[in-house]
Write a protein that holds these residues in place. Structure first.
Motif, PDB file in Angstrom:
ATOM      1  N   TRP A  69       0.680  -1.417   0.018  1.00 24.88           N
ATOM      2  CA  TRP A  69       0.006   0.063   0.031  1.00 24.88           C
ATOM      3  C   TRP A  69       1.024   1.199   0.154  1.00 24.88           C
ATOM      4  O   TRP A  69       0.568   2.292  -0.703  1.00 24.88           O
ATOM      5  CB  TRP A  69      -1.011   0.028   1.252  1.00 24.88           C
ATOM      6  N   ILE A  70       1.991   1.468   0.736  1.00 24.55           N
ATOM      7  CA  ILE A  70       2.957   2.424   0.537  1.00 24.55           C
ATOM      8  C   ILE A  70       3.223   2.593  -0.782  1.00 24.55           C
ATOM      9  O   ILE A  70       3.593   3.756  -1.148  1.00 24.55           O
ATOM     10  CB  ILE A  70       4.057   2.110   1.845  1.00 24.55           C
ATOM     11  N   THR A  71       3.813   1.579  -1.275  1.00 23.98           N
ATOM     12  CA  THR A  71       4.380   1.959  -2.713  1.00 23.98           C
ATOM     13  C   THR A  71       3.129   2.274  -3.611  1.00 23.98           C
ATOM     14  O   THR A  71       3.403   3.229  -4.471  1.00 23.98           O
ATOM     15  CB  THR A  71       4.763   0.312  -3.362  1.00 23.98           C
ATOM     16  N   VAL A  72       1.955   1.851  -3.413  1.00 24.51           N
ATOM     17  CA  VAL A  72       0.760   2.446  -4.275  1.00 24.51           C
ATOM     18  C   VAL A  72       0.811   4.085  -3.833  1.00 24.51           C
ATOM     19  O   VAL A  72       0.806   4.805  -5.002  1.00 24.51           O
ATOM     20  CB  VAL A  72      -0.575   1.652  -4.147  1.00 24.51           C
ATOM     21  N   LEU A  73       0.750   4.332  -2.749  1.00 25.85           N
ATOM     22  CA  LEU A  73       0.627   5.756  -2.329  1.00 25.85           C
ATOM     23  C   LEU A  73       1.838   6.575  -3.144  1.00 25.85           C
ATOM     24  O   LEU A  73       1.854   7.501  -3.473  1.00 25.85           O
ATOM     25  CB  LEU A  73       0.820   6.033  -0.988  1.00 25.85           C
ATOM     26  N   ILE A  74       2.966   5.962  -2.959  1.00 25.34           N
ATOM     27  CA  ILE A  74       4.243   6.768  -3.751  1.00 25.34           C
ATOM     28  C   ILE A  74       4.009   6.868  -5.173  1.00 25.34           C
ATOM     29  O   ILE A  74       4.270   7.941  -5.704  1.00 25.34           O
ATOM     30  CB  ILE A  74       5.530   6.120  -3.526  1.00 25.34           C
ATOM     31  N   LEU A  75       3.409   5.879  -5.943  1.00 29.03           N
ATOM     32  CA  LEU A  75       3.265   6.041  -7.432  1.00 29.03           C
ATOM     33  C   LEU A  75       2.043   6.759  -7.625  1.00 29.03           C
ATOM     34  O   LEU A  75       1.991   7.465  -8.724  1.00 29.03           O
ATOM     35  CB  LEU A  75       2.936   4.666  -7.906  1.00 29.03           C
ATOM     36  N   LEU A  76       0.904   6.900  -6.786  1.00 29.68           N
ATOM     37  CA  LEU A  76      -0.142   7.822  -7.250  1.00 29.68           C
ATOM     38  C   LEU A  76       0.164   9.488  -7.186  1.00 29.68           C
ATOM     39  O   LEU A  76       0.875   9.720  -6.177  1.00 29.68           O
ATOM     40  CB  LEU A  76      -1.314   7.616  -6.406  1.00 29.68           C
ATOM     41  N   ARG A  77      -0.180  10.017  -8.084  1.00 28.59           N
ATOM     42  CA  ARG A  77      -0.047  11.443  -8.132  1.00 28.59           C
ATOM     43  C   ARG A  77      -1.443  12.289  -8.160  1.00 28.59           C
ATOM     44  O   ARG A  77      -2.324  11.745  -8.606  1.00 28.59           O
ATOM     45  CB  ARG A  77       0.908  11.849  -9.295  1.00 28.59           C
ATOM     46  N   THR A  78      -1.152  13.506  -7.692  1.00 25.89           N
ATOM     47  CA  THR A  78      -2.389  14.546  -7.915  1.00 25.89           C
ATOM     48  C   THR A  78      -2.011  15.279  -9.463  1.00 25.89           C
ATOM     49  O   THR A  78      -0.595  15.459  -9.528  1.00 25.89           O
ATOM     50  CB  THR A  78      -2.461  15.424  -6.864  1.00 25.89           C
ATOM     51  N   ARG A  79      -2.864  15.530  -9.909  1.00 27.80           N
ATOM     52  CA  ARG A  79      -2.726  16.221 -11.531  1.00 27.80           C
ATOM     53  C   ARG A  79      -3.634  17.545 -11.354  1.00 27.80           C
ATOM     54  O   ARG A  79      -4.745  17.498 -10.970  1.00 27.80           O
ATOM     55  CB  ARG A  79      -3.303  15.255 -12.503  1.00 27.80           C
ATOM     56  N   GLY A  80      -2.814  18.541 -11.710  1.00 31.86           N
ATOM     57  CA  GLY A  80      -3.425  20.123 -11.607  1.00 31.86           C
ATOM     58  C   GLY A  80      -2.991  20.684 -13.046  1.00 31.86           C
ATOM     59  O   GLY A  80      -2.025  20.210 -13.684  1.00 31.86           O
ATOM     60  N   VAL A  81      -3.872  21.198 -13.709  1.00 31.70           N
ATOM     61  CA  VAL A  81      -3.767  22.068 -14.898  1.00 31.70           C
ATOM     62  C   VAL A  81      -3.968  23.654 -14.645  1.00 31.70           C
ATOM     63  O   VAL A  81      -5.069  24.020 -14.050  1.00 31.70           O
ATOM     64  CB  VAL A  81      -4.671  21.489 -15.968  1.00 31.70           C
ATOM     65  N   ASP A  82      -3.169  24.549 -14.688  1.00 32.67           N
ATOM     66  CA  ASP A  82      -3.027  25.949 -14.664  1.00 32.67           C
ATOM     67  C   ASP A  82      -4.046  26.570 -15.737  1.00 32.67           C
ATOM     68  O   ASP A  82      -4.499  25.996 -16.597  1.00 32.67           O
ATOM     69  CB  ASP A  82      -1.769  26.516 -14.289  1.00 32.67           C
ATOM     70  N   SER A  83      -4.034  27.830 -15.640  1.00 36.03           N
ATOM     71  CA  SER A  83      -4.951  28.559 -16.619  1.00 36.03           C
ATOM     72  C   SER A  83      -4.419  28.650 -18.002  1.00 36.03           C
ATOM     73  O   SER A  83      -5.191  28.965 -18.998  1.00 36.03           O
ATOM     74  CB  SER A  83      -4.962  29.884 -16.253  1.00 36.03           C
ATOM     75  N   VAL A  84      -3.197  28.364 -18.090  1.00 33.41           N
ATOM     76  CA  VAL A  84      -2.467  28.377 -19.628  1.00 33.41           C
ATOM     77  C   VAL A  84      -2.550  26.903 -20.091  1.00 33.41           C
ATOM     78  O   VAL A  84      -1.750  26.591 -20.931  1.00 33.41           O
ATOM     79  CB  VAL A  84      -1.145  29.016 -19.680  1.00 33.41           C
ATOM     80  N   GLY A  85      -2.948  25.916 -19.510  1.00 35.75           N
ATOM     81  CA  GLY A  85      -2.928  24.438 -19.719  1.00 35.75           C
ATOM     82  C   GLY A  85      -1.948  23.631 -19.259  1.00 35.75           C
ATOM     83  O   GLY A  85      -1.490  22.572 -19.678  1.00 35.75           O
ATOM     84  N   THR A  86      -0.832  24.426 -18.488  1.00 34.48           N
ATOM     85  CA  THR A  86       0.314  23.476 -18.168  1.00 34.48           C
ATOM     86  C   THR A  86      -0.091  22.589 -16.970  1.00 34.48           C
ATOM     87  O   THR A  86      -0.774  22.776 -16.010  1.00 34.48           O
ATOM     88  CB  THR A  86       1.386  24.307 -17.393  1.00 34.48           C
ATOM     89  N   VAL A  87       0.297  21.481 -17.227  1.00 34.67           N
ATOM     90  CA  VAL A  87       0.198  20.243 -16.027  1.00 34.67           C
ATOM     91  C   VAL A  87       1.228  19.969 -15.152  1.00 34.67           C
ATOM     92  O   VAL A  87       2.337  20.145 -15.362  1.00 34.67           O
ATOM     93  CB  VAL A  87      -0.200  18.924 -16.924  1.00 34.67           C
TER      94      VAL A  87
END
Length: 520
Positions: free
Chosen positions: A398-416
């Motif tokens: 489960w720790i490994t899964v938590l390390i691999l999972l990421r949050t993803r954000g996109v700013d106003s100009v489309g940069t991820v």
């Protein structure tokens, strides 16, 4: 009335002798100290100084945190002596209230508190190893981020890989027996304690800066550059104001309450020795003493470390330290660029030892839950070395899964941009972790009423006043977090409450499985 203190679940009592009782008082203290000291003390001073806005506020925040932590540890000692069994706080909650309360704690601990902390420390280890070995980079991809919807992703960078390898290595080491695990803990905790002492000595005696000391100590309580603290939800803006530490008594109260998030998180995991009580040689005495000695040692080191920062750096440099790495800024002021490498090595040692203790202890809670039919059955067994090997493996996965999972954000100009899911989850559960500490401390009063004749080898220091003061102070901090960090505190409660249907489903499934006769 019969003494029912030691009437724990039959399953736990049956299997307890299978543990190897190899942890002495020194070992237990090293588990407490090693699990508490990770990378927080080297970083969170920047955020605290921005929130409180003064050198005095920085030091007072750590003193308050220390007093709270020591008070909780001295109170928990009674529970640790009363229930000297593997599982620690899970057992205390189960016996004081019901299996449901124990499960909610164990659920949150496994899902986020323990595993999320271990994931964060592992990536911190890799990040600082990258200072020494630049090839360990967060932007060199083995598996490029794969979107999982609009807000989440999964990836594997070189930095993540190093974090995962650390988890796999320490998990494997701890499956080989508690003696090896405690040996590693003792070595690395001793090393990082000496490293932190070295930082303190260098900051106070070698790197002391006359200009910084004059500015910090002549204006010890003068508030400057304090950041604004906004209500945590739009609907609260009609009831509570946006404030700073300079907004009078209420502003100071809120600023100190919010500042406790960083310092309390850095001081957490002092209760982990209770998880390993089944392996402590004299658990009725040494678990309580390990908590007390460990928290006192760490609190002293933390207060002195922040004093060293104030001897070396003016407050504004603490508030604006690059990436909040205050300790690195302090050593850079003393040694120049070499200081960053020295600090990186110290944090590498610190995080390695921290994760060893957290991994060792955390699996014992899953083991205790499984013995009660509230976790995967295989995690309730001990391997040939007398440790819960399956629980360690599940935890590591489960720790490994938590390390691999990421949050993803996109700013106003489309940069991820990509963040770490475990970081977001940990923000959520700081409130929940504090809530469980409060509920467990209340359990001391509950058990005094339920089991007045139980043998108590250790009684909570200053009862009823010290436990009551802890409950009131922690409740005040929780109130501040509900008002000014509403979204994260609320999300933490949601994570806990999701455990309710899981508990009932798991209980139903366990009863159903128990009612099915084995095949002939």
């Amino acid at each position: 009335m019969a003494d029912t203190t030691n009437l724990v679940s039959e399953a736990v009592a049956k299997n307890e002798p299978g543990f190897v009782r190899a942890i002495g008082l020194f070992d237990g203290t090293m588990i407490v100290v090693g699990s508490m000291i990770g990378s927080g003390i080297f970083i969170v001073a920047a955020d605290i100084s921005r929130q409180t806005g003064s050198p005095g506020g920085l030091i007072l925040t750590w003193i308050v945190t220390g007093l709270l932590t020591i008070s909780a540890a001295l109170s928990y000692g009674e529970l640790a002596a009363l229930f000297p069994h593997a599982g620690g706080q899970y057992i205390y909650l189960r016996e004081a209230y019901s299996p449901l309360w124990g499960f909610l704690y164990g659920w949150t601990l496994f899902l986020v508190i323990q595993t999320g902390t271990i994931a964060a420390v592992a990536v911190g280890f890799a990040r600082y190893l990258g200072v020494v070995w630049p090839a360990i980079s967060p932007s060199v991809w083995i598996v490029h981020p794969i979107a999982l919807g609009s807000k989440y992703a999964i990836s594997l960078s070189v930095q993540q890989l190093v974090g995962v390898l650390m988890i796999l290595f320490l998990t494997f080491i701890n499956t080989l027996g508690v003696r090896l695990g405690k040996f590693i803990q003792n070595v690395f905790t001793s090393a990082k304690t000496l490293a932190l002492l070295g930082l303190i000595v260098l900051g106070i005696f070698v790197g002391k800066n006359a200009g910084a000391m004059t500015e910090n100590f002549r204006h010890f309580w003068e508030i400057r550059n304090a950041q604004a603290i906004e209500p945590g939800a739009n609907f609260l803006r009609n009831f509570v104001p946006a404030i700073t530490a300079a907004s009078g008594a209420f502003g100071l109260f809120v600023a100190f309450g919010v500042a406790q998030v960083g310092s309390l998180f850095s001081s957490d995991a002092w209760n982990n020795i209770g998880f390993t009580a089944g392996e402590v040689k004299n658990p009725k005495r040494d678990v309580a003493l390990s908590m007390a000695f460990g928290t006192i040692i760490v609190t002293t080191l933390y207060c002195l470390a922040n004093l060293a920062y104030l001897f070396t750096l003016p407050l504004v440099q603490i508030q604006t330290a690059p990436d909040d790495r205050v300790a690195s800024a302090a050593l850079n002021a003393i040694f120049g660029p070499t200081g960053a490498v020295i600090m990186a090595v110290a944090i590498i040692i610190s995080t390695f030892g921290c994760n060893n203790g957290l991994i060792l202890a955390g699996a014992r809670v899953s083991y205790a839950m499984a013995r009660d039919g509230l976790f995967f059955k295989s995690t309730g067994t001990l391997n040939k070395k007398g440790v819960p090997g399956s629980a360690l493996v599940y935890q590591g996965i489960w720790i490994t899964v938590l390390i691999l999972l990421r949050t993803r954000g996109v700013d106003s100009v489309g940069t991820v941009t990509y963040g770490n899911l475990y970081s977001k989850l940990l923000e959520y559960v700081v409130f929940a972790a504090l809530l469980f500490y409060v509920i467990t401390t209340i359990g001391i009063f509950v058990l005094r009423a339920k089991r007045p004749n139980a043998e108590r080898p250790y009684r909570a220091f200053g009862y009823p006043f010290v436990p009551a003061l802890y409950i009131l102070a922690a409740a005040a901090i929780m109130l501040v977090l509900l008002l000014y960090q509403t979204q994260t505190a609320g999300a933490g409660l949601v994570i806990v409450l999701i455990g309710l249907p899981v508990y009932f489903l798991w209980s139903w499934w366990s009863r159903r499985a128990a009612s099915v006769p084995p095949e002939q």
